[in-house]
Design a protein around this motif. Structure first.
Motif, PDB file in Angstrom:
ATOM      1  N   ASN A  90       0.854  -1.178   0.000  1.00  0.00           N
ATOM      2  CA  ASN A  90       0.000   0.000   0.000  1.00  0.00           C
ATOM      3  C   ASN A  90       0.900   1.242   0.000  1.00  0.00           C
ATOM      4  OD1 ASN A  90       0.652   0.729   2.784  1.00  0.00           O
ATOM      5  ND2 ASN A  90      -0.654  -0.975   3.409  1.00  0.00           N
ATOM      6  N   PRO A  91       0.367   2.449   0.029  1.00  0.00           N
ATOM      7  CA  PRO A  91       1.217   3.641  -0.027  1.00  0.00           C
ATOM      8  C   PRO A  91       2.229   3.760   1.121  1.00  0.00           C
ATOM      9  CG  PRO A  91      -1.010   4.235  -0.625  1.00  0.00           C
ATOM     10  CD  PRO A  91      -1.054   2.810  -0.126  1.00  0.00           C
ATOM     11  N   GLN A  92       2.029   3.028   2.205  1.00  0.00           N
ATOM     12  CA  GLN A  92       3.000   3.036   3.302  1.00  0.00           C
ATOM     13  C   GLN A  92       4.108   2.009   3.082  1.00  0.00           C
ATOM     14  OE1 GLN A  92       2.967   5.933   4.769  1.00  0.00           O
ATOM     15  NE2 GLN A  92       3.518   4.974   6.681  1.00  0.00           N
ATOM     16  N   GLY A  93       3.940   1.104   2.126  1.00  0.00           N
ATOM     17  CA  GLY A  93       4.944   0.081   1.841  1.00  0.00           C
ATOM     18  C   GLY A  93       4.353  -1.306   1.952  1.00  0.00           C
ATOM     19  N   LEU A  94       5.126  -2.227   2.521  1.00  0.00           N
ATOM     20  CA  LEU A  94       4.710  -3.623   2.663  1.00  0.00           C
ATOM     21  C   LEU A  94       4.328  -3.868   4.119  1.00  0.00           C
ATOM     22  CD1 LEU A  94       4.413  -6.221   1.029  1.00  0.00           C
ATOM     23  CD2 LEU A  94       6.752  -6.805   1.686  1.00  0.00           C
ATOM     24  N   MET A  95       3.062  -4.267   4.337  1.00  0.00           N
ATOM     25  CA  MET A  95       2.532  -4.403   5.698  1.00  0.00           C
ATOM     26  C   MET A  95       1.765  -5.704   5.857  1.00  0.00           C
ATOM     27  SD  MET A  95       1.246  -0.450   5.984  1.00  0.00           S
ATOM     28  CE  MET A  95       0.754  -0.449   7.683  1.00  0.00           C
ATOM     29  N   SER A 143       9.449   4.157   4.251  1.00  0.00           N
ATOM     30  CA  SER A 143       7.998   4.057   4.287  1.00  0.00           C
ATOM     31  C   SER A 143       7.416   5.263   3.562  1.00  0.00           C
ATOM     32  CB  SER A 143       7.494   4.055   5.740  1.00  0.00           C
ATOM     33  OG  SER A 143       7.652   5.343   6.318  1.00  0.00           O
ATOM     34  N   GLY A 144       6.102   5.267   3.462  1.00  0.00           N
ATOM     35  CA  GLY A 144       5.438   6.479   3.014  1.00  0.00           C
ATOM     36  C   GLY A 144       5.558   7.531   4.108  1.00  0.00           C
ATOM     37  N   LYS A 145       5.193   8.754   3.781  1.00  0.00           N
ATOM     38  CA  LYS A 145       5.185   9.833   4.769  1.00  0.00           C
ATOM     39  C   LYS A 145       3.728  10.109   5.105  1.00  0.00           C
ATOM     40  CE  LYS A 145       7.802  13.800   4.664  1.00  0.00           C
ATOM     41  NZ  LYS A 145       8.201  15.110   4.068  1.00  0.00           N
ATOM     42  N   GLN A 146       3.424  10.186   6.398  1.00  0.00           N
ATOM     43  CA  GLN A 146       2.042  10.401   6.825  1.00  0.00           C
ATOM     44  C   GLN A 146       1.925  11.517   7.839  1.00  0.00           C
ATOM     45  OE1 GLN A 146       0.539   6.719   8.495  1.00  0.00           O
ATOM     46  NE2 GLN A 146      -0.537   6.261   6.605  1.00  0.00           N
ATOM     47  N   GLY A 192      -1.446  16.952  15.322  1.00  0.00           N
ATOM     48  CA  GLY A 192      -0.939  15.745  14.696  1.00  0.00           C
ATOM     49  C   GLY A 192       0.559  15.846  14.458  1.00  0.00           C
ATOM     50  N   ILE A 193       1.123  14.793  13.876  1.00  0.00           N
ATOM     51  CA  ILE A 193       2.550  14.737  13.561  1.00  0.00           C
ATOM     52  C   ILE A 193       2.716  14.281  12.110  1.00  0.00           C
ATOM     53  CG2 ILE A 193       3.230  14.220  15.942  1.00  0.00           C
ATOM     54  CD1 ILE A 193       3.730  11.277  14.948  1.00  0.00           C
ATOM     55  N   VAL A 194       3.876  14.579  11.551  1.00  0.00           N
ATOM     56  CA  VAL A 194       4.260  14.055  10.240  1.00  0.00           C
ATOM     57  C   VAL A 194       5.474  13.170  10.482  1.00  0.00           C
ATOM     58  CG1 VAL A 194       5.164  14.620   7.949  1.00  0.00           C
ATOM     59  CG2 VAL A 194       3.357  16.033   8.975  1.00  0.00           C
ATOM     60  N   PHE A 195       5.413  11.928   9.970  1.00  0.00           N
ATOM     61  CA  PHE A 195       6.524  11.011  10.204  1.00  0.00           C
ATOM     62  C   PHE A 195       6.800  10.163   8.974  1.00  0.00           C
ATOM     63  CE2 PHE A 195       3.144   8.050  10.811  1.00  0.00           C
ATOM     64  CZ  PHE A 195       3.674   6.807  10.538  1.00  0.00           C
ATOM     65  N   GLN A 196       8.038   9.616   8.941  1.00  0.00           N
ATOM     66  CA  GLN A 196       8.454   8.708   7.873  1.00  0.00           C
ATOM     67  C   GLN A 196       9.640   7.889   8.377  1.00  0.00           C
ATOM     68  OE1 GLN A 196       9.707  10.682   4.228  1.00  0.00           O
ATOM     69  NE2 GLN A 196       8.973   8.948   3.025  1.00  0.00           N
ATOM     70  N   GLY A 219      -6.487  14.859  11.537  1.00  0.00           N
ATOM     71  CA  GLY A 219      -6.294  14.627  10.110  1.00  0.00           C
ATOM     72  C   GLY A 219      -5.442  13.401   9.864  1.00  0.00           C
ATOM     73  N   PHE A 220      -5.769  12.659   8.845  1.00  0.00           N
ATOM     74  CA  PHE A 220      -5.004  11.482   8.412  1.00  0.00           C
ATOM     75  C   PHE A 220      -4.725  11.681   6.940  1.00  0.00           C
ATOM     76  CE2 PHE A 220      -5.004   7.226   6.444  1.00  0.00           C
ATOM     77  CZ  PHE A 220      -3.976   6.637   7.158  1.00  0.00           C
ATOM     78  N   GLU A 221      -3.480  11.936   6.591  1.00  0.00           N
ATOM     79  CA  GLU A 221      -3.110  12.254   5.215  1.00  0.00           C
ATOM     80  C   GLU A 221      -1.901  11.449   4.788  1.00  0.00           C
ATOM     81  OE1 GLU A 221      -5.086  14.276   3.592  1.00  0.00           O
ATOM     82  OE2 GLU A 221      -6.165  15.030   5.339  1.00  0.00           O
ATOM     83  N   GLN A 222      -1.949  10.892   3.586  1.00  0.00           N
ATOM     84  CA  GLN A 222      -0.778  10.253   2.977  1.00  0.00           C
ATOM     85  C   GLN A 222      -0.055  11.337   2.207  1.00  0.00           C
ATOM     86  OE1 GLN A 222      -0.135   6.914   3.484  1.00  0.00           O
ATOM     87  NE2 GLN A 222       1.853   7.213   2.548  1.00  0.00           N
ATOM     88  N   LEU A 223       1.111  11.752   2.681  1.00  0.00           N
ATOM     89  CA  LEU A 223       1.840  12.864   2.083  1.00  0.00           C
ATOM     90  C   LEU A 223       2.822  12.424   1.012  1.00  0.00           C
ATOM     91  CD1 LEU A 223       2.498  14.828   5.394  1.00  0.00           C
ATOM     92  CD2 LEU A 223       0.622  15.147   3.749  1.00  0.00           C
ATOM     93  N   GLU A 224       3.255  11.146   1.094  1.00  0.00           N
ATOM     94  CA  GLU A 224       4.247  10.635   0.154  1.00  0.00           C
ATOM     95  C   GLU A 224       4.161   9.119   0.196  1.00  0.00           C
ATOM     96  OE1 GLU A 224       8.928  10.856   0.591  1.00  0.00           O
ATOM     97  OE2 GLU A 224       8.047  12.861   0.417  1.00  0.00           O
ATOM     98  N   ASP A 225       4.321   8.449  -0.947  1.00  0.00           N
ATOM     99  CA  ASP A 225       4.282   6.993  -0.984  1.00  0.00           C
ATOM    100  C   ASP A 225       5.651   6.393  -0.661  1.00  0.00           C
ATOM    101  OD1 ASP A 225       1.642   7.175  -1.648  1.00  0.00           O
ATOM    102  OD2 ASP A 225       1.873   6.445  -3.702  1.00  0.00           O
TER     103      ASP A 225
END
Length: 154
Positions: free
Chosen positions: A35-40, A69-72, A112-116, A146-152
């Motif tokens: 998925n956009p976060q990678g392999l889970m 990972s993706g950035k969320q 919220g936070i942004v992490f990768q 908020g829950f956002e996919q910022l980068e795959d």
């Protein structure tokens, strides 16, 4: 409608479901998902029926050699146990190094936070065991921040 009786019916239904739920979730029985976060690989998730616990979401995430990972953007409040590997996680622009058997805590912040996550080993993958409270039923998927996919993932 008698709301008290409705509550008792819901209790009885939940008890029947919990009595049938597996107490051991075997990794070989859970599929890997890209998925956009990678392999889970999901172990506990709101969409998985028959869970003995419905207050946690738990998954394993694999970071490929040298991958990320993706950035969320998320509420935070999760923990990440580094099962295998070494690398770093960037939280709100600050890099935090980790290695096998480290525990990373994703802080709860009002906006919220942004992490990768980044795998620091170009030859071996990293495995992360992730868990967070399952508040989606109470607060919705946005969890108030908020829950956002910022980068795959790559």
């Amino acid at each position: 409608m008698n709301l008290y009786r409705a509550t008792l019916r819901a209790r009885d239904r939940q008890r029947r479901e919990k009595a049938r739920a597996p107490l051991v979730v075997r990794g070989e029985a859970r599929p890997w998902e890209r998925n956009p976060q990678g392999l889970m690989k999901w172990y506990l998730h709101p969409a998985i029926p028959l869970r003995a616990l419905s207050n946690l979401t738990v998954w394993v995430q694999e970071l490929p050699p040298g991958g990320r990972s993706g950035k969320q953007k998320v509420q935070g409040g999760g923990v990440v146990f580094i099962w295998k590997g070494r690398g770093r996680t960037v939280i709100d622009g600050v890099s935090h190094a980790w290695r096998a058997e480290s525990l990373l805590q994703l802080p709860v912040r009002p906006g919220g936070i942004v992490f990768q996550h980044f795998n620091g080993d170009k030859k071996r993958g990293a495995l992360l065991v992730c868990a967070e409270p399952d508040h989606q039923g109470l607060l919705g998927v946005d969890l108030g921040s908020g829950f956002e996919q910022l980068e795959d993932a790559e």
